[in-house]
Design an enzyme around this catalytic site. Structure first.
Site, PDB file in Angstrom:
ATOM      1  N   LYS A  90      49.076  40.207  42.743  1.00 22.26           N
ATOM      2  CA  LYS A  90      48.478  38.868  42.654  1.00 22.26           C
ATOM      3  C   LYS A  90      48.461  38.120  43.991  1.00 22.26           C
ATOM      4  O   LYS A  90      47.576  37.315  44.251  1.00 22.26           O
ATOM      5  CB  LYS A  90      49.192  38.043  41.589  1.00 22.26           C
ATOM      6  CG  LYS A  90      48.902  38.576  40.182  1.00 22.26           C
ATOM      7  CD  LYS A  90      48.933  37.486  39.156  1.00 22.26           C
ATOM      8  CE  LYS A  90      48.378  37.976  37.834  1.00 22.26           C
ATOM      9  NZ  LYS A  90      49.252  38.972  37.186  1.00 22.26           N
ATOM     10  N   GLU A 112      46.312  28.204  36.831  1.00 22.39           N
ATOM     11  CA  GLU A 112      46.802  28.440  35.477  1.00 22.39           C
ATOM     12  C   GLU A 112      47.729  29.639  35.556  1.00 22.39           C
ATOM     13  O   GLU A 112      47.618  30.464  36.446  1.00 22.39           O
ATOM     14  CB  GLU A 112      45.632  28.749  34.543  1.00 22.39           C
ATOM     15  CG  GLU A 112      45.158  30.216  34.524  1.00 22.39           C
ATOM     16  CD  GLU A 112      44.581  30.719  35.849  1.00 22.39           C
ATOM     17  OE1 GLU A 112      44.115  29.891  36.660  1.00 22.39           O
ATOM     18  OE2 GLU A 112      44.608  31.945  36.087  1.00 22.39           O
ATOM     19  N   SER A 378      50.712  48.092  39.346  1.00 17.27           N
ATOM     20  CA  SER A 378      50.317  46.737  39.758  1.00 17.27           C
ATOM     21  C   SER A 378      51.500  45.830  40.089  1.00 17.27           C
ATOM     22  O   SER A 378      51.367  44.885  40.858  1.00 17.27           O
ATOM     23  CB  SER A 378      49.461  46.100  38.663  1.00 17.27           C
ATOM     24  OG  SER A 378      50.123  46.158  37.409  1.00 17.27           O
TER      25      SER A 378
HETATM   26  C1  LIG Z   1      48.971  39.597  35.995  1.00 19.77           C
HETATM   27  C2  LIG Z   1      49.302  41.029  36.039  1.00 19.77           C
HETATM   28  C3  LIG Z   1      48.432  42.008  35.522  1.00 19.77           C
HETATM   29  C4  LIG Z   1      47.169  41.675  34.783  1.00 19.77           C
HETATM   30  O1  LIG Z   1      46.203  41.032  35.542  1.00 19.77           O
HETATM   31  P1  LIG Z   1      44.909  41.738  36.103  1.00 19.77           P
HETATM   32  O2  LIG Z   1      44.102  40.626  36.621  1.00 19.77           O
HETATM   33  O3  LIG Z   1      44.249  42.466  34.971  1.00 19.77           O
HETATM   34  O4  LIG Z   1      45.333  42.681  37.170  1.00 19.77           O
HETATM   35  C5  LIG Z   1      48.758  43.346  35.668  1.00 19.77           C
HETATM   36  N1  LIG Z   1      49.919  43.714  36.274  1.00 19.77           N
HETATM   37  C6  LIG Z   1      50.780  42.802  36.763  1.00 19.77           C
HETATM   38  C7  LIG Z   1      52.031  43.294  37.397  1.00 19.77           C
HETATM   39  C8  LIG Z   1      50.509  41.435  36.667  1.00 19.77           C
HETATM   40  O5  LIG Z   1      51.386  40.557  37.143  1.00 19.77           O
END
Ligand SMILES: *Cc1c(COP(=O)(O)O)cnc(C)c1O
Length: 397
Positions: A90, A112, A378
């Site tokens: 993020k 948000e 992610s």
């Molecule tokens: C917020 C988040 C997501 C989901 O958000 P996307 O916009 O779909 O990437 C996925 N993995 C993590 C670790 C997150 O913090």
């Protein structure tokens, strides 16, 4: 040439656009006219890439996961967004948007957040840039995500608990849009995923595209070719997936696999599998697939992972799904939890619950022995330890 990227009107096929109240029309139009010039300018790029390197810690490693590869019979690399500052992808987006906000002369930042990850990433860059920061968060989430609320406050942000609707992400987003309507001139709204009115989905995808840019270079260096056979990522709103596939979206040699949250099962009534359950509609300024009732009321999504329970989906992904360019798999809570433990035991990496949904898709996919696969981790699992402990204790009872 047919492309899966956004067109000049802000659409991906029949999805996208900018459906905003009259009062925001001008400020969205200005943003549409400004973002590409800024993002492509040398001065922006210099500052953005410098912060990505020295502050975020990029490039994130592309790690060859030997034991995971043996288990699934392919050649699997993990793109390690979990190693970024603040623990997920993020921050790539919030660094970019705050630089844009500054260049546009804005003085006040709103955001948000659901689980609080985007809120923390926004509060972090606001501290860095000395900007006022207001984060809208559903009251239910404020109570559930105590640590992230404390982090945001420590970083100097004001956290506003939202008490409308189910008091979760959808309601926090409504409230942020309402704030934006009241302060269209001085306020910049940093959206956390590839959702919202055009240009947000494209802007966020571009700011996350550093992921696929690095994959290209890292694969070239490690494998002597700059593309994988298969890319795998989880989708909530879709930003880590959009960043993972960005440079390959029109490259048909590359198979795209998106994992969405099945919750307790796609047909259980407790699910966040928006692509499978959603119908065409408008949510938060974009035409996309939306989980909704017969008469068009938005339905509450459910997933064990707070980052994936959003009732909409980025328009880019809606288009990839309906055109069948991407394969979409629903991964249930239990499958994701098992996958999190599997990665931990095989590779010594504790993933975020969201990322565990991408890993949970692996048993559902057929691989060739020499297939080159890149899966994006992610985020890291620190925030999810309690869920993991509870699951583990319940299982061993
Ligand atoms: C917020 C988040 C997501 C989901 O958000 P996307 O916009 O779909 O990437 C996925 N993995 C993590 C670790 C997150 O913090």
């Amino acid at each position: 040439m047919k492309t899966y990227q956004v067109d000049e009107n802000g659409y991906y096929g029949e999805f996208g656009g900018a459906y905003v109240p009259e009062i925001l029309h001008q400020c969205v139009t200005v943003l549409q006219e400004t973002y590409l010039n800024v993002l492509n300018s040398e001065s922006f790029k210099k500052e953005y890439y410098q912060l990505l390197r020295d502050y975020v810690g990029r490039p994130s490693p592309l790690y060859y996961a030997k034991r995971l590869s043996e288990k699934y019979g392919c050649k699997m690399y993990l793109k390690r967004e979990d190693l970024n500052h603040t623990g997920a992808h993020k921050i790539n987006n919030t660094v970019g948007q705050i630089l844009l906000a500054r260049k546009m002369g804005k003085t006040r930042i709103i955001a948000e957040t659901g689980a609080g990850q985007h809120g923390v990433a926004t509060a972090t860059v606001c501290a860095l840039m000395n900007m006022e920061c207001i984060v809208y968060m559903g009251k239910t989430d404020v109570e559930r995500q105590h640590i992230n609320v404390q982090k945001m406050k420590m970083l100097g942000a004001t956290v506003v608990p939202v008490t409308s609707g189910n008091m979760t992400l959808k309601d926090a987003t409504n409230e942020a849009i309402r704030d934006w309507c009241c302060h269209p001139t001085d306020t910049f709204y940093i959206i956390g995923s590839t959702v919202g009115p055009h240009p947000y989905p494209d802007m966020v995808a571009r700011l996350q595209s550093v992921i696929s840019e690095e994959i290209r270079e890292q694969l070239m260096e490690k494998e002597g070719r700059d593309y994988p056979d298969t890319l795998i990522a989880c989708v909530g709103g879709g930003s880590n997936a959009a960043g993972t596939i960005y440079h390959y979206i029109d490259d048909k040699r590359v198979r795209l696999i998106l994992a969405e949250a099945g919750g307790k099962g796609v047909d259980s009534g407790q699910s966040a599998a928006t692509i499978q359950l959603g119908r065409k509609g408008i949510i938060h300024g974009a035409r996309t697939l939306v989980m909704q009732s017969e008469d068009g009321q938005i339905e509450e999504p459910y997933s064990v992972s707070a980052g994936l329970d959003y009732p909409g989906i980025g328009p880019v992904h809606a288009n990839l799904a309906v055109t069948k360019r991407a394969t979409v798999l629903a991964v249930d809570d239990d499958e994701a939890l098992e996958a999190a433990f599997e990665l931990t035991r095989l590779e010594g990496i504790i993933p975020a619950l969201e990322s565990a949904h991408a890993l949970g898709a692996l048993p559902k996919i057929k691989f060739q022995p020499d297939e080159l696969v890149v899966l994006t981790v992610s985020g890291r699992g620190d925030k999810d330890i309690k869920t993991y402990i509870d699951y583990f204790n319940n299982k061993s009872k």
